[in-house]
Design a protein around this motif. Sequence first.
Motif, PDB file in Angstrom:
ATOM      1  N   LYS A   1      29.162   7.945   7.699  1.00 34.08           N
ATOM      2  CA  LYS A   1      30.146   8.504   8.635  1.00 34.08           C
ATOM      3  C   LYS A   1      29.630   9.755   9.331  1.00 34.08           C
ATOM      4  CE  LYS A   1      33.773  10.742   7.036  1.00 34.08           C
ATOM      5  NZ  LYS A   1      33.851  12.058   7.735  1.00 34.08           N
ATOM      6  N   ASP A   2      28.925  10.598   8.619  1.00 36.48           N
ATOM      7  CA  ASP A   2      28.481  11.872   9.166  1.00 36.48           C
ATOM      8  C   ASP A   2      27.047  11.852   9.688  1.00 36.48           C
ATOM      9  OD1 ASP A   2      30.825  13.548   8.651  1.00 36.48           O
ATOM     10  OD2 ASP A   2      30.381  13.185   6.538  1.00 36.48           O
TER      11      ASP A   2
ATOM     12  N   ASN B   1      30.524  20.096   6.829  1.00 36.22           N
ATOM     13  CA  ASN B   1      31.237  18.835   7.127  1.00 36.22           C
ATOM     14  C   ASN B   1      32.610  18.770   6.464  1.00 36.22           C
ATOM     15  OD1 ASN B   1      29.491  17.578   8.918  1.00 36.22           O
ATOM     16  ND2 ASN B   1      28.305  16.558   7.313  1.00 36.22           N
TER      17      ASN B   1
ATOM     18  N   ASP C   1      22.820   4.048   2.469  1.00 35.54           N
ATOM     19  CA  ASP C   1      24.021   3.214   2.399  1.00 35.54           C
ATOM     20  C   ASP C   1      23.648   1.904   1.712  1.00 35.54           C
ATOM     21  OD1 ASP C   1      25.927   1.018   3.563  1.00 35.54           O
ATOM     22  OD2 ASP C   1      26.956   2.920   3.917  1.00 35.54           O
TER      23      ASP C   1
END
Length: 974
Positions: free
Chosen positions: A187-188, A221, A156
């Motif tokens: 997020k995952d 996902n 990130d």
Amino acid sequence: LAAPWRWRCSPRRGGAGCPSAGQVRAAFLRFFQERHDHHRLPSAPVRPRGDPRLLFVNAGMNQFKPVFLGTVHPRSELAQHRRVVNSQKCVRAGGKHNDLEDVGRDTYHHTFFEMLGNWSFGDYFKEEACSMAWELLTEVYEIPRDRLYVTYFGGDSLLGLSADEECRDVWLRLGVPASHVLPFALKDNFWEMGDTGPCGPCTEIHYDHVGGGRNAAALVNQGSPDVVEIWNLVFMQYSREVEGNLLPLPQHHVDTGMGLERLVAVLQNKHSNYDTDLFTPILDAIHKGCRVPRYEGLVGGADVGHVNMAYRVVADHVRTLCICITDGIYPGFSGAELVLRRILRRAVRFCSEVLHAPPGLLASLVPTVVEVLEDAYPELTKNADQIMDIINENEAAFLSSLQRGRRIIEQTVQQMEPSTNFPAEVAWSLHGNLGFPLDLIDLMLEEKGISLDSAGFNKLALEDAKRKAGGPQAGQLEDTNTHLDVHSLAELRNNNVPATDDSPKYAYALGQHGQYEFRPCQATVLMLYKDQRLQKEVGAGQRCGVILDRTNFYAEQGGQASDQGYMIRLGQQNILFPVESVRLCGGYVIHEVTAVEILRAGDQVQLFVDEAQRLACMTNHTATHLLNFALRHVLGDHTEQRGSHVTAERLRFDFDTKGPVTVEQLQQVEQVVQDVIKRNEVVHMAEVPLALARTVQGLRAMDEGYPDPVRIVSLGVPVENVLTCDSEAAMQTSVELCCGTHLLQTGAVEDLAIISERQLVKGISRVIAVTGGQAKQAREVGQYLATEVDSVSLRMKQRSTSIPEMQNLSKEVGQLTKVVASTAMPQWQRKELQTILKALQRTANTAIKKLEIQQAEKKVQSLLAKHCNQPVIIDTVPAESLSILMKVVNQLCNKSPGTSVLLLSPQVSGEVLCACQVSKDCLPVFSAADWAVAVCTQMEGKAGGSPIVAKGSGSAKGMQGALTTALEFVQSKL
């Protein structure tokens, strides 16, 4: 680890070679316990242990939070473990993690589930965790490798975190094909405990139900039911700070979680969790007890009549009910208890409305649930009878409300104009008076293709919230409709309207099984009151005051909150008029009612109080008398009541006192109350002439007007004994003049905890207390926080020589201080902990200051040697904080009088700290504030201070220029 059964499942779904859920669970636990030296711990109860932020335990890691947060007591058993494995009971319903609304609509959501997990507390990390997981899945469970996909954190840029290539490389070394190792974003694949605290990247293992040699990477996902996550391995290596930045943890931990239900579905070759042996025995039992076809696993439009959805809802919810009730969470009216009540009522509704099952089906499923889960959770067996009794009792109450609610909805729909929304007033009446959850109303309307007037409903809910909060708007509404003005009172009397007979409010008794029974009351509407005018008729949708000839509702008086409930018109059982508050004015009891239909004087009505709210008020009012007695017993006879307020949630008591109540006195007061509760004293009540009542020795009475005859409430001593001439019985117990409603025996109070005590003004104190389950919860929270304070205290005694460690301890003390101050817990314990925390904060601050001074002294010696007898010192120096840098500058100036000093300190973050001090000899020509501003501006930063001392900061890229500016500034001034 040799498996004691044939693992390879038959190619056919549900083949005989598949392992049972019990075998799957046991293999997981044994694998980590026997092969990898993990300590096996039992599941924690689903009621969180003293964590006020959680309704239920919702993840396997909840009980290990103290380890991750570093708050675990060093001498506790938990602190001794480095490797742990268990199967944790989890409930996700209500709060942040809430799966309730999704349960039944698909084939994989649950409110209760089991989380298989292994943990490393500062022991192994990514290499070992991934290796163990791969070994278990592919060698013990023998899941085909080509059906497994793993994800890792792809980094990130905003957080400055690079991709977790270490994790990726571990998977590749284990032989996972590169095409099955996939990066995903924050997020995952980045897990956080909360807004602050331990966090880190995670790696997830996904399973492709279809297989056949295809590459399903694109479905990972993406919400595909064919490719599902089965295991999440979290690597806790960072701590999220209050400011939002991430710092490395001093110890790395591993926290893994694998849902048993999903794993069993994989190993039993099932697409749906509900097709596994965790659910099929329950689904079969449901079929035997209802009047619909067998469960077929249908969803969406294919599930005609929502029959399959109902099967799933009931099967899931009965498991949750069994687990929660066993762990001490019962259907109730607040918090986790309220959520469980919603779950039970949702299950009952589907049993009755969709499955057409007779009453009792839900409870009849309990033995089947016990049989499925008892090997893992043997506590279910001994509680089976209690679980069934509680379910049956709550089901009976709700079924009655459900039938009435269904008739009300059907009747209302028939009267509605086409293409209109369902009226909010009716929905609010169902929600507030019959206990219908809003989602249940929505479901009933959804089946009929009708929508609720959500805006109108929300408006009513907002008004209710304001009224309960005591807001000004609420007060205006209440005064307008329930406070009779002098003209209206005179009009009533002139028309010979009799005062309300409210004696039926005392018409309740203990039933055969110890439960309280409240009898409904039949009455006649004498007059209506709206907009400060008496009226004979009020239209639908209007809020008004209703005056009756008699009532069983308790009007707010004597410090006790009014009853709530509803009334129905005789002959119209399906129309409920909600009673939202009740006031007594001039002998008339005014019921504030929302008229669902036209209401007229002369209407015959039947009244029903909200029994749960009434019983809670009774409990807290009797507890108030116990508290009054205990305070006088402990503090002395001079202690007089100054006021009280009793609601269903808590009780408030004001009294005279010569000084603050001590910790020891608070403990003694609670003990006196608990002694009377344990004795289960009879609460005696009788009306006697006021003059006779005033002769009672030791009578506790407020300085206010009392009716004649007056009601006496005596604990443990019959009223006739108290009234005997020269009797001193009232000196040894609680005897009060009181018009409130009370318990019939003190044992039902269960417990009392004083959660607040403070002086309102000098000489008057106020205590707030809770009873029953709330008192128990307050004590659990208090014990939890006491353990955390002990942990900090022990670590403080180790006297770390590291300033960052001491600052973290100081920060932790500060956070604990806030929590202790704001959390409902026994007040005596709060005071104890606050005293300890205050001392710890002083110790931490002193230690930090001492360490900073020591560090500063070392740096000063070096700088003095470098700049001997210089009138101006400009230099850079390493310093961990601005505080240390300021101390270095100050000591330099003290040891070299007449010298002006400016020091810069570059930080790892790229920031540069600045501190300066100017000799008084240089004033007013030379200002420290101006000097710091000039330097920090060069570094694109800010500064400020006084002419003598100043500080600031800026960016490292301008530091060299800043040093030049510092020297030029001096040269221009001196």
